[in-house]
Design an enzyme around this catalytic site. Structure first.
Site, short mmCIF file in Angstrom:
data_model
loop_
_atom_site.label_atom_id
_atom_site.label_comp_id
_atom_site.label_asym_id
_atom_site.label_seq_id
_atom_site.Cartn_x
_atom_site.Cartn_y
_atom_site.Cartn_z
CG ASP A 53 80.02 68.02 41.17
OD1 ASP A 53 78.93 68.21 40.32
OD2 ASP A 53 80.80 69.31 40.95
CD1 TRP A 177 38.64 46.48 32.58
CD2 TRP A 177 36.66 47.52 33.05
NE1 TRP A 177 37.38 45.87 31.93
CE2 TRP A 177 36.24 46.72 32.00
CE3 TRP A 177 35.78 48.13 32.96
CZ2 TRP A 177 35.05 46.19 31.65
CZ3 TRP A 177 34.51 47.90 32.08
CH2 TRP A 177 34.01 46.83 31.85
CG ASP A 343 36.85 34.08 29.27
OD1 ASP A 343 36.57 34.60 29.93
OD2 ASP A 343 37.40 34.92 28.05
CG ASP A 344 34.23 34.45 34.19
OD1 ASP A 344 34.01 32.74 34.68
OD2 ASP A 344 34.36 35.12 34.61
NE ARG A 420 34.51 41.47 37.10
CZ ARG A 420 34.64 39.84 36.02
NH1 ARG A 420 35.68 39.43 36.04
NH2 ARG A 420 34.18 40.14 34.86
CE LYS A 453 40.73 36.84 28.54
NZ LYS A 453 39.61 36.86 28.49
CD1 TRP A 454 46.58 34.20 36.06
CD2 TRP A 454 47.20 31.93 36.38
NE1 TRP A 454 47.24 34.07 37.07
CE2 TRP A 454 47.09 32.47 37.30
CE3 TRP A 454 48.37 30.88 35.47
CZ2 TRP A 454 48.08 32.07 38.66
CZ3 TRP A 454 48.36 29.90 36.80
CH2 TRP A 454 47.97 30.81 37.79
CG ASP A 455 40.60 37.64 33.78
OD1 ASP A 455 41.54 38.42 34.05
OD2 ASP A 455 39.87 37.65 33.49
CG MET A 456 45.08 38.83 39.26
SD MET A 456 44.64 40.37 40.01
CE MET A 456 45.81 40.49 41.52
CG ASP A 523 38.26 43.34 29.63
OD1 ASP A 523 38.55 42.71 28.99
OD2 ASP A 523 37.07 43.13 31.04
C1 GLA Z 1 37.59 40.04 32.63
C2 GLA Z 1 38.90 39.59 31.32
C3 GLA Z 1 37.69 39.69 30.51
C4 GLA Z 1 36.91 38.26 30.17
C5 GLA Z 1 36.36 38.56 31.83
C6 GLA Z 1 35.71 37.22 32.43
O1 GLA Z 1 37.28 41.30 32.22
O2 GLA Z 1 39.55 40.53 31.06
O3 GLA Z 1 38.30 38.88 28.51
O4 GLA Z 1 37.39 37.23 30.63
O5 GLA Z 1 37.05 38.72 32.90
O6 GLA Z 1 34.81 37.25 33.85
#
Ligand code: GLA
Length: 687
Positions: A53, A177, A343-344, A420, A453-456, A523
């Site tokens: 109500d 993080w 990886d990177d 970063r 592995k598509w990161d951001m 991470d």
């Molecule tokens: C982020 C990802 C990590 C790694 C680094 C590379 O921090 O979470 O697993 O891929 O970037 O720069």
């Protein structure tokens, strides 16, 4: 069989799921009012329910509507907040009708009585799940000559109403993080509580879901109302506990306070899904409900076993060379790894975090012949090949940024804050997403890449779009741009699998899971810290989506030393991977790791596809006749969960017989062995 019923006399609509009911009513004024969300009801019972109500006789702040608007004596959280071109605000509903499609979808059509605002409330139910999916479409019904834009100051996907009870609690996660998905459970204040991300991604700091209980639910018992938003950008979920007797409401959707979006005549806006589940059986049952729903209705390839991955990040950092990667690949293959991910650090001038993002071609010094030779080697070793990418980013020190400084989010006369050392590309722009799609398509096609592995890695700042008349829409359209690129890429490359990542678990949500296969949830690879992070992740998301690596000891992040089997066992509770520097592992360590990988493969179908029960310092999985327990801590009798009383189980290793009745009460006798951080995997089969 229809799951949705309409009682024309009272304008009551009833939605049914296998174990729950949801009821609402269109009131005499045309407003959709909430009636019930909980245990099953018949149409007759639902019809007999009164509406809350709050809109009429009392001064309750939460009025129990399906979508709260501004206007009339409504003082709760306005989930749809609009301003028309003449400055007027608010909504006065006119009900235009509803449709039920396939017996499982309900669309309620409403419009404003005067202004050109149309609105459809969408509901969907399933035969195999108690999850109800809700979303909203808002339309500008006017014409370009006569009407200006409608500004949406807030546009939630849905409001969920929960019976108010004394002791109402909220369960959610906080994080950061390397410390994502930390579970929190607190009594709800008599106030509005907003959970939000203003970062452009769903974020490390809270995951976009909320569970509510009456203060009495446990892992195994009690009613739980859980809500989950399927969105990967900024978001907001506002819970409102009213002290004057209105229902407890949970309003949620994309976007955050202070950001608006305009819709032009003829335009419409569909929100993401804000799904809800009522469950009995405690938080464990609620989680299993979400796991099954995600498997059956969200993931692109739910039934595919997730491969054992090797990822080079912790081993080589940005120092990626063919020689170093080959050495790792040789050892990874020997351990039984199925997919090798570089990886990177493989592209452009990316030899540290200051340069190269945006220049997506192999580093010319390290890979003068391109990636082909390394890909071939990895394939010859019997593994799939994967690559790290971060398509939404650029470093100011990159050829891309030098060519297109206007492609990043920015505002005139404002600094471009670097995090970063990088800036965010505006994925709301079609030229940017077209560029991203083209290089990704080329890269994947050239080497038939199996996995990205598509990161951001950073949040939005100075999120402007100079020159665009409605630049704030980028908060929504960036995320849509990301979705569109991934969807198009997957469509063009059906064999491609994707791991979602955002500096670890900064974008772990149903929006990403609808178009990725697994998630890099943190991470932080320290097995002890992981237990808590994985516990929080498992509240909603299933084990098959949870990438978990075994890395070196002492752990590079925390310095903690843990034994190899312990690191493996904790990582085996999800999709196992290895991320340590194998070139430094001793022969006995490599031999032990090989056996542990084989052990994981033997339990993988149960862990990845089974039902999951969280126990004290242990996780139990069950699929068909098999039961797996992964336990740590100390020797004890561990009571199991979810078994049928009359069953008898046999330990696959020792042959010992266990009656389910005893496993449920006294428990499974655990012999974890001695030493620092003992742990074990127990495999049982039903006789
Ligand atoms: C982020 C990802 C990590 C790694 C680094 C590379 O921090 O979470 O697993 O891929 O970037 O720069």
């Amino acid at each position: 069989m229809s799951r949705i019923f309409f009682d024309a006399a009272s304008h009551t609509l009833l939605l049914t799921t296998p174990a729950t009911s949801y009821a609402l009513r269109i009131d005499a004024e045309g407003a959709p009012r909430h009636l019930h969300w909980g245990a099953p009801l018949t149409v007759e019972q639902a019809t007999a329910l009164p509406t809350y109500d709050g809109l009429t006789s009392s001064f309750a702040s939460t009025s129990g509507e399906e979508i709260n608007v501004e206007g009339g004596p409504r003082f709760g959280v306005p989930s749809l907040l609009v301003r028309y071109a003449n400055g007027a605000r608010g909504v006065e509903w006119h009900y235009e009708g509803h449709e039920i499609t396939d017996g499982s979808e309900l669309h309620i059509h409403l419009r404003d009585q005067h202004y050109p605002l149309g609105c459809t409330l969408h509901y969907a139910v399933h035969d195999d799940s108690d999850i109800i999916e809700r979303s909203l479409t808002v339309r500008h019904l006017g014409t370009a000559d006569e009407d200006g834009p409608i500004e949406m100051l807030r546009c939630d996907a849905a409001v969920w109403s929960i019976p108010s009870r004394s002791g109402t609690r909220m369960t959610h996660t906080v994080g950061q993080w390397t410390g994502e998905t930390q579970l929190r459970r607190t009594e709800a204040p008599y106030a509005e509580t907003t959970f939000t991300s203003r970062r452009g991604v769903s974020g490390h700091f809270g995951n976009p879901w909320l569970m509510v209980d009456a203060g009495d639910a446990t892992e195994t018992h009690g009613d739980v109302w859980s809500t989950v938003l399927a969105w990967s950008g900024s978001w907001r979920i506002t819970a409102h506990r009213d002290h004057t007797g209105g229902p407890f409401t949970v309003a949620g959707g994309g976007g955050h306070d202070g950001i608006s979006r305009r819709i032009q005549p003829g335009e419409s806006h569909r929100t993401p899904v804000f799904a809800g589940q009522f469950s009995q059986g405690g938080f464990g049952a609620a989680s299993r409900g979400w796991h099954a729903y995600i498997a059956n209705h969200v993931l692109p390839h739910p039934d595919e076993p997730r491969p054992v991955i090797y990822n080079s990040w912790e081993a080589t950092g940005w120092h990626v060379t063919p020689h170093g990667q080959r050495a790792l690949a040789d050892r990874a293959a020997d351990l039984g790894v199925e997919l090798f991910v570089v990886d990177d650090g493989w592209f452009g001038q990316r030899t540290n975090d200051r340069a190269g993002l945006g220049d997506w071609h192999p580093n010319p010094e390290h890979f003068p012949d391109g990636l082909g030779p390394l890909v071939d080697l990895v394939r010859r070793l019997g593994m799939g090949f994967g690559l790290w990418v971060e398509p939404e980013m650029t470093n100011p020190d990159s050829d891309l940024y030098r060519r297109h400084p206007d492609w990043v989010l920015h505002m005139p006369h404002r600094r471009r804050t670097e995090l970063r050392h990088q800036l965010v590309l505006n994925f709301a722009r079609e030229d940017v997403t077209e560029w991203a799609y083209k290089w990704l398509d080329r890269l994947v096609a050239q080497h038939t890449i199996d996995y990205l592995k598509w990161d951001m890695n950073r949040a939005f700042t100075e999120a402007g779009w100079p020159g665009h008349p409605d630049g704030e829409r980028l908060w929504t359209d960036h995320t849509r741009g990301v979705y569109a690129v991934i969807d198009r890429l997957r469509h063009a490359h059906p064999g491609l699998r994707i791991e979602g990542c955002a500096g670890g678990g900064g974008r772990a949500d149903l929006g990403m899971l609808a178009r990725t296969d697994q998630t890099w949830i943190s991470d932080n690879t320290d097995a002890v810290d992981r237990i808590t992070i994985q516990h929080g992740y498992s509240q909603i998301y299933p084990a098959r989506t949870m990438s978990a690596w075994v890395t070196d000891s002492p752990n590079p992040h925390t310095g903690r030393t843990t034994p190899l089997p312990y690191r493996f066992h904790i990582a085996m509770t999800g999709a196992l991977g290895i991320g340590g520097d194998l070139s430094h592992w001793s022969q006995p360590e490599l031999d032990e790791a090989r056996e542990l990988v084989a052990l994981y493969k033997s339990i993988r179908p149960v862990v990845q596809f089974g039902r999951q029960y969280r126990l004290e310092d242990a996780v139990q999985y069950m699929a068909d006749d098999r039961l797996v327990v992964i336990a740590w801590g100390h020797d004890r009798d561990l009571p199991l969960n979810g078994l049928s009383l009359d069953d008898v189980y046999v330990d696959e290793l020792t042959g010992a017989e266990h009656h389910a009745a005893n496993l449920l009460t006294r428990g499974l006798p655990l012999h974890l062995g001695g030493g620092d951080r003992p742990s074990a995997v127990v495999r049982l089969t039903k006789q």
